[in-house]
Design a protein around this motif. Structure first.
Motif, PDB file in Angstrom:
ATOM      1  N   ALA A   1       0.833  -1.209   0.000  1.00 14.34           N
ATOM      2  CA  ALA A   1       0.000   0.000   0.000  1.00 14.34           C
ATOM      3  C   ALA A   1       0.865   1.255   0.000  1.00 14.34           C
ATOM      4  N   THR A   2       1.929   1.236   0.793  1.00 20.89           N
ATOM      5  CA  THR A   2       2.827   2.388   0.864  1.00 20.89           C
ATOM      6  C   THR A   2       3.460   2.675  -0.483  1.00 20.89           C
TER       7      THR A   2
ATOM      8  N   ASP B   1       0.841   3.979  -2.997  1.00 23.71           N
ATOM      9  CA  ASP B   1       0.467   5.354  -2.660  1.00 23.71           C
ATOM     10  C   ASP B   1       1.573   6.337  -3.007  1.00 23.71           C
ATOM     11  N   GLN B   2       2.803   5.998  -2.639  1.00 18.75           N
ATOM     12  CA  GLN B   2       3.908   6.921  -2.880  1.00 18.75           C
ATOM     13  C   GLN B   2       4.221   7.058  -4.369  1.00 18.75           C
TER      14      GLN B   2
ATOM     15  N   THR C   1       2.061   6.802  -6.715  1.00 20.56           N
ATOM     16  CA  THR C   1       0.939   7.589  -7.255  1.00 20.56           C
ATOM     17  C   THR C   1       1.129   9.075  -6.952  1.00 20.56           C
ATOM     18  N   VAL C   2       1.465   9.393  -5.713  1.00 16.25           N
ATOM     19  CA  VAL C   2       1.653  10.791  -5.312  1.00 16.25           C
ATOM     20  C   VAL C   2       2.849  11.412  -6.043  1.00 16.25           C
TER      21      VAL C   2
END
Length: 362
Positions: free
Chosen positions: A119-120, A123-124, A126-127
């Motif tokens: 997940a990390t 998410d990272q 993507t950001v």
């Protein structure tokens, strides 16, 4: 939290595997004994289900630039069909995960991340890629990942594919078919042996698994669980996230400054550029001892009566027959330095050595 199952879950149960929870997944810990599975990989070959590992697709006209901005290595320099081991760090330079990135085409990459950090990483990525023309897609649950590792791995795999395995170099990958199943075939692994990792559609995993087991019958290929994978990687001196690697440590603190390409901008660049000019705050060293008592994670390491660090991973090596360990220490220790480890209250001598503890015979 609901536990996830890999596409091979039924295969593991049918084979009598001892199952365990690992990063939210039900995974086989062992099928027979840790030692037997470990020795099979060192002497013949073993088959591993790695489908809990995150498989993240990064595609688009600026996929390479997006990954450059996210990771410590300039992966835009990778040629198609090649892979790179790299890291995702915080803005302060702490390691969020260690990854393998494969370049599949000019505009397509595959990122393999640790299950616990899936997940990390998604998410990272993507950001950090928000300002680029790129798509980030988590393919983990629709894919499977199977590893065939050991000195007879190539011999067994060659019976099931038309791919030129001799031409497939270490840290290279090619799309092909194995036992009629479309796969991304990579010459990578986490065991210290020659071997391959095969990414396929989840619906084809069982067919692929059974075909490899059948093809490996004469070579005595065995199913292997997470326990033997851990002892194999430790003998090979390979770090494990959550033990040797954490978000409180930079690549320089674990002897992996070579992964950091400071000639490109990425999240954490400023912090790591500053760290590169300073002595590391920590050092990751190998230790080996005598006897049969293993130094386990968390045990204190002493030099001349002063605690200087602690064990991060340790076992009684099945291959070498003596204790080995990785330890995080607060000072640089040269090879052959004698230290003492508190093994359940007993001061136990060990000697600093440079990993890997085991090297395969070519």
């Amino acid at each position: 939290m609901t536990e996830l199952s890999t596409p091979l879950h039924a295969e593991h149960l049918a084979a009598g595997a001892a199952m365990t929870d690992f990063a939210g997944w039900q995974m086989p810990l062992r099928y027979t004994s840790d030692r037997a599975e470990h020795q099979a990989v060192r002497g013949r070959a073993g088959l591993f289900d790695l489908s809990h590992m995150a498989q993240i697709e990064v595609h688009g006209p600026q996929a390479d630039l997006a990954l450059d901005a996210a990771l410590v290595s300039a992966v835009s320099r990778l040629r198609t069909g090649r892979a790179r081991y790299t890291m995702l760090v915080t803005s302060e330079g702490g390691i969020l995960d260690d990854l393998i990135v494969y370049r599949l085409a000019d505009d397509e990459f595959l990122v393999i991340a640790n299950a616990a950090n899936r997940a990390t990483v998604v998410d990272q990525l993507t950001v950090r890629s928000a300002s680029f023309q790129v798509g980030i897609v988590d393919r983990t649950t629709s894919r499977a990942l199977i590893a065939l590792q050991g000195p007879r791995a190539a011999e067994v795999l060659a019976t099931q594919t038309a791919a030129d395995l001799d031409a497939l170099r270490y840290y290279s990958a090619t799309p092909t078919e194995v036992a009629g199943v479309p796969v991304l075939l990579a010459r990578t692994g986490y065991t210290g042996e020659d071997g391959f990792e095969l990414s396929s559609a989840a619906v084809s995993a069982t067919e692929l698994w059974q075909a490899l087991l059948e093809a490996g019958e004469d070579a005595e290929v065995v199913r292997c669980g997470l326990a033997s994978r851990d002892s194999l990687r430790l003998e090979a001196g390979m770090p494990l996230y959550g033990q040797e690697l954490t978000d409180q440590l930079s690549p320089y603190d674990v002897g992996m400054g070579r992964l950091v390409h400071l000639d490109h901008e990425f999240v954490g660049h400023e912090a790591l550029a500053a760290r590169a000019e300073q002595p590391p705050r920590h050092h990751l060293v190998g230790l080996q001892g005598e006897g049969r008592r293993a130094a386990r994670a968390g045990y204190a390491v002493f030099l001349a009566g002063e605690q200087v660090g602690e064990i991060t991973s340790g076992i009684l090596s099945p291959t070498l027959g003596h204790p080995i360990a990785l330890a995080r220490v607060d000072r640089e220790l040269s090879a052959d330095t004698d230290v003492t480890v508190d093994v359940r209250g007993t001061p136990t001598p060990m000697t600093v050595t440079k990993p890997p503890f085991y090297r395969r015979q070519n």
